[in-house]
Scaffold this motif. Sequence first.
Motif, mmCIF file in Angstrom:
data_model
loop_
_atom_site.group_PDB
_atom_site.id
_atom_site.type_symbol
_atom_site.label_atom_id
_atom_site.label_comp_id
_atom_site.label_asym_id
_atom_site.label_seq_id
_atom_site.Cartn_x
_atom_site.Cartn_y
_atom_site.Cartn_z
ATOM 1 N N MET A 1 0.867 -1.124 0.150
ATOM 2 C CA MET A 1 0.061 0.135 0.040
ATOM 3 C C MET A 1 0.903 1.390 0.022
ATOM 4 N N LYS A 2 2.221 1.040 0.764
ATOM 5 C CA LYS A 2 2.850 2.322 0.888
ATOM 6 C C LYS A 2 3.447 2.632 -0.822
ATOM 7 N N SER A 3 3.710 1.539 -1.592
ATOM 8 C CA SER A 3 4.190 1.916 -2.815
ATOM 9 C C SER A 3 3.242 2.360 -3.544
ATOM 10 N N PHE A 4 1.943 1.955 -3.499
ATOM 11 C CA PHE A 4 0.841 2.632 -4.250
ATOM 12 C C PHE A 4 0.506 4.266 -3.963
ATOM 13 N N LEU A 5 0.832 4.633 -2.649
ATOM 14 C CA LEU A 5 0.600 5.739 -2.162
ATOM 15 C C LEU A 5 1.802 6.675 -2.535
ATOM 16 N N LEU A 6 2.946 6.081 -2.474
ATOM 17 C CA LEU A 6 4.277 6.844 -3.183
ATOM 18 C C LEU A 6 4.059 6.984 -4.604
ATOM 19 N N LEU A 45 12.208 -8.708 -12.990
ATOM 20 C CA LEU A 45 12.282 -9.336 -11.853
ATOM 21 C C LEU A 45 11.577 -10.629 -11.361
ATOM 22 N N LEU A 46 10.305 -10.654 -11.973
ATOM 23 C CA LEU A 46 9.622 -11.958 -11.976
ATOM 24 C C LEU A 46 10.093 -13.120 -12.749
ATOM 25 N N GLY A 47 10.989 -12.806 -13.811
ATOM 26 C CA GLY A 47 11.360 -13.654 -14.773
ATOM 27 C C GLY A 47 10.525 -14.023 -15.827
ATOM 28 N N THR A 48 9.561 -13.045 -16.208
ATOM 29 C CA THR A 48 8.666 -13.376 -17.158
ATOM 30 C C THR A 48 9.208 -13.428 -18.633
ATOM 31 N N PHE A 49 10.567 -12.822 -18.661
ATOM 32 C CA PHE A 49 10.979 -12.934 -20.264
ATOM 33 C C PHE A 49 11.907 -13.954 -20.348
ATOM 34 N N GLN A 50 12.116 -14.981 -19.500
ATOM 35 C CA GLN A 50 13.042 -16.086 -19.457
ATOM 36 C C GLN A 50 12.407 -17.206 -19.684
ATOM 37 N N TRP A 51 13.230 -18.172 -20.394
ATOM 38 C CA TRP A 51 12.505 -19.505 -20.529
ATOM 39 C C TRP A 51 12.712 -20.298 -19.229
ATOM 40 N N ARG A 52 11.372 -20.948 -19.204
ATOM 41 C CA ARG A 52 11.262 -21.800 -17.834
ATOM 42 C C ARG A 52 12.503 -22.990 -17.981
ATOM 43 N N ASN A 53 12.997 -23.191 -18.823
ATOM 44 C CA ASN A 53 14.065 -24.182 -18.966
ATOM 45 C C ASN A 53 15.497 -23.793 -18.648
ATOM 46 N N ASP A 54 15.301 -22.282 -18.101
ATOM 47 C CA ASP A 54 16.662 -21.711 -17.776
ATOM 48 C C ASP A 54 17.214 -22.367 -16.593
ATOM 49 N N THR A 67 11.690 -12.941 -2.318
ATOM 50 C CA THR A 67 12.237 -11.247 -2.382
ATOM 51 C C THR A 67 11.958 -10.696 -3.789
ATOM 52 N N LYS A 68 12.284 -11.467 -4.681
ATOM 53 C CA LYS A 68 12.135 -10.779 -5.929
ATOM 54 C C LYS A 68 10.698 -10.573 -6.256
ATOM 55 N N SER A 69 9.682 -11.513 -5.864
ATOM 56 C CA SER A 69 8.474 -11.564 -6.187
ATOM 57 C C SER A 69 7.718 -10.150 -5.354
ATOM 58 N N SER A 70 8.245 -10.072 -3.984
ATOM 59 C CA SER A 70 7.935 -8.903 -3.314
ATOM 60 C C SER A 70 8.324 -7.632 -3.758
ATOM 61 N N TRP A 71 9.503 -7.419 -4.300
ATOM 62 C CA TRP A 71 10.013 -6.185 -5.150
ATOM 63 C C TRP A 71 9.683 -5.900 -6.147
ATOM 64 N N ALA A 72 9.038 -7.010 -6.799
ATOM 65 C CA ALA A 72 8.261 -6.813 -8.428
ATOM 66 C C ALA A 72 6.978 -6.479 -8.078
ATOM 67 N N THR A 73 6.264 -6.807 -6.976
ATOM 68 C CA THR A 73 4.847 -6.352 -6.587
ATOM 69 C C THR A 73 4.897 -4.982 -6.026
ATOM 70 N N SER A 74 5.861 -4.713 -5.160
ATOM 71 C CA SER A 74 5.961 -3.154 -5.043
ATOM 72 C C SER A 74 6.267 -2.271 -6.179
#
Length: 94
Positions: A1-6, A45-54, A67-74
């Motif tokens: 919520m802080k990220s949205f307000l910022l 950060l979420l790895g959306t643009f990577q191959w899952r076989n990586d 941690t990466k998921s938390s940063w990406a969500t924020s």
Amino acid sequence: MKSFLLGFLLLIVAFLTSWLITSAELFLIITAIIGVGGLLVSGLLLGTFQWRNDPNHFQEDQSTRNTKSSWATSLFLFTFPHLIAAFVGLYLYV
């Protein structure tokens, strides 16, 4: 919520800056760069643009992924007001 307000606070600052300069294009450029740039970084950060076989994907432990998921969500919540403002601004401006 802080990220949205910022993000919303930064949107207000961008709006006031463009209003004082009387440049609607500046507002659209600022919001579009922050919105699209944040979306791309969040996807990276979420790895959306990577191959899952990586092999690097399978070598990460669960805490690193969380941690990466938390940063990406924020970051997404920070850029969400800018994306909405860019779409509405483009609709009204064009």
